[in-house]
Design an enzyme around this catalytic site. Structure first.
Site, mmCIF file in Angstrom:
data_model
loop_
_atom_site.group_PDB
_atom_site.id
_atom_site.type_symbol
_atom_site.label_atom_id
_atom_site.label_comp_id
_atom_site.label_asym_id
_atom_site.label_seq_id
_atom_site.Cartn_x
_atom_site.Cartn_y
_atom_site.Cartn_z
ATOM 1 N N ASN A 120 -5.167 11.519 29.722
ATOM 2 C CA ASN A 120 -5.804 10.828 30.843
ATOM 3 C C ASN A 120 -6.769 11.833 31.468
ATOM 4 O O ASN A 120 -6.353 12.905 31.895
ATOM 5 C CB ASN A 120 -4.736 10.382 31.859
ATOM 6 N N TYR A 178 -8.168 3.325 45.367
ATOM 7 C CA TYR A 178 -8.145 2.107 44.553
ATOM 8 C C TYR A 178 -7.276 2.157 43.290
ATOM 9 O O TYR A 178 -6.550 1.214 43.014
ATOM 10 C CB TYR A 178 -9.588 1.737 44.153
#
Ligand code: SF4
Length: 477
Positions: A116, A256
């Site tokens: 990631n 977010y």
């Protein structure tokens, strides 16, 4: 003929979620569940690699975790250790070869990796490796890591991995699986999250704590920025192979990306979003009747805004949660279909009201304009848009899919011009100081805020930036 079109959701997207487990009889099943909890971090491919101490096996494919894995596929993954990955991909690379984990066999035996983040020196490293004879099968920066590892002559696993990772610049939270060991590593800036948990005797390393919660595992701690963890039969050992760097954890995880029930960088995400909304209400009040979130992105901030302003929170927009990224569009033209298929206004809530509409960001402005129009057409008297982060003025080079700079409306327009573009009666953004205050980092020395501030914690050279625009994080969404 009807055709499949892509949903234009006009947002930044995280690219991946990771889950790894060591010493559990149901390693594949629990990894499947962990990935299911991390589905918000990537919806286009999923994969699991397991080891039973002798053989390392991989199953992966395109689609949601539930589509890729069934009983039969999970049963084909025996072993008490596993790593898994969910991936968000961009328009040009929705193909199975890019699904992770990658599994290779080299002179040290089999090793799988999932990643990631995004490296900012991958193109340079790739050129050097190719000049030395390496053959690449993809344009993925993760493959660079495997080539570096395969070339290392260090004897111990942790030394070989460390020697490879110290050549990397940029964002990486990584999980490796060999026959005998699970290895986790986080870049020294700590861009992307990675946490450790336990379940009985098993050790788990994953992107977010919501994956631990689903399987009743306990949160232990973060993998620290710059830390390498080796988990094997003898326990868990921690190494610090990287020179220390100032922390630069991605603030957008709190704005977010991460799930609101997760603890990310040591703080609950919903707590941050409520604080962002409260701060926004203080900085950008509006003379209005109701507060309405753009679901789900504006939910937490709208609750905070409502609490601070005293204006009632209302469900003025309802979201269809079952929409994928592509769908069949009817032959008959439906205005703003891409937004309508996801969101539907509630006229009985909105009619005659002055509405404060809350969202987390405006990227290109196209979707925001459609939503403002939708709310107005449902009868709202006024629409006051409030954004729970500062204007996004630059792309991300650290593992988030973003449009290029010239496509970001705030890079080329001031707030008044954006207000006119989205057709709102007023527009207010959170300040940079307000953002840092809300995420409990008033001095700004824990978070990366580069896409708002233009201060990039790890420099990106021009050729690398060009490569990233072609292959990396700025593809057209
Ligand atoms: Fe996060 Fe923005 Fe920094 Fe990227 S540039 S790591 S999205 S804060």
């Amino acid at each position: 003929m009807s055709q499949k079109v892509r949903v234009d959701d006009d947002r930044f997207h995280d690219r991946c979620g990771l889950f790894g487990i060591f010493r559990h009889g149901e390693a594949a099943n629990l990894t499947y569940l962990g990935l299911y909890a991390l589905q918000h971090r990537g919806q286009e491919s999923a994969g699991i690699v397991t080891s039973d101490g002798e053989k390392v096996r991989c199953e992966k494919g395109m689609g949601l975790v539930n589509d890729v894995f069934d009983d039969k596929r999970l049963q084909a993954l025996p072993g008490d250790r596993a790593i898994g990955h969910v991936r968000y991909s961009t328009a040009g690379d929705t193909v199975a070869e890019n699904a992770q984990p990658y599994l290779i066999d080299c002179h040290r035996g089999p090793i799988a990796v999932c990643h990631n983040g995004n490296l900012v020196n991958a193109a340079t490293l790739k050129q050097q490796l190719e000049a030395a004879g390496a053959i690449f099968q993809s344009n993925s920066d993760t493959e660079v890591i495997l080539h570096l590892y395969a070339r290392s002559h260090k004897e111990r696993l942790e030394d070989a991995i460390s020697a490879s990772l110290t050549k990397l610049m940029g964002a990486f939270s990584l999980l490796f699986l060999t026959r005998d060991s699970l290895v986790a590593a986080r870049d020294p800036w700590g861009f992307r999250p990675l946490v450790v948990g336990t379940l009985g005797d098993a050790t788990i390393v994953t992107s977010e704590t919501c994956a631990l919660d689903l399987i009743d595992a306990e949160y232990v701690r973060e993998v620290e920025p710059g830390e390498l963890l080796v988990i094997d039969a003898s326990g868990m050992r921690s190494f610090r192979p990287f020179p220390p760097e100032p922390k630069a954890q991605c603030v957008f995880e709190h704005v977010y990306f991460a799930r609101p029930d997760s603890v990310v960088f040591g703080r609950n995400v919903l707590e941050s979003r409520l604080a962002l909304g409260r701060q926004l209400a203080r900085e950008a009040p509006a003379a209005a009747d109701i507060v309405v979130p753009v679901p789900d992105s504006g939910m937490g901030a709208a609750l905070g805004y409502s609490e601070e302003s005293g204006l009632p929170f209302q469900w003025g927009l309802i979201r269809n949660h079952y929409v994928g990224r592509t769908f069949i569009e009817p032959k008959q033209k439906v205005r703003s279909f891409g937004v309508k298929v996801k969101l539907n206004p509630v006229p009985s809530v909105l009619a005659g009201k002055r509405v404060v509409l809350i969202d987390d960001s405006i990227v290109r402005g196209t979707t925001s304009r459609k939503i403002v129009r939708m709310v107005r057409e449902a009868g709202a008297r006024e629409v006051h848009m409030r954004i729970s982060s500062p204007p996004t003025t630059g792309p991300c080079y650290y593992g988030i899919d973003t449009p290029s700079k010239h496509e970001l409306i705030a890079a080329t327009h001031d707030v008044e011009e954006i207000r006119q573009h989205i057709e709102a009666d007023s527009l207010g953004y959170l300040s940079h100081e307000g953002l840092l205050k809300a995420v409990a980092d008033p001095s700004g020395n824990r978070f990366c805020t580069a896409c708002f501030s233009g201060r990039y914690p790890v420099a990106v050279s021009q050729p690398e930036e060009w490569q990233l625009q072609l292959f990396g994080s700025h593809k057209q969404l």
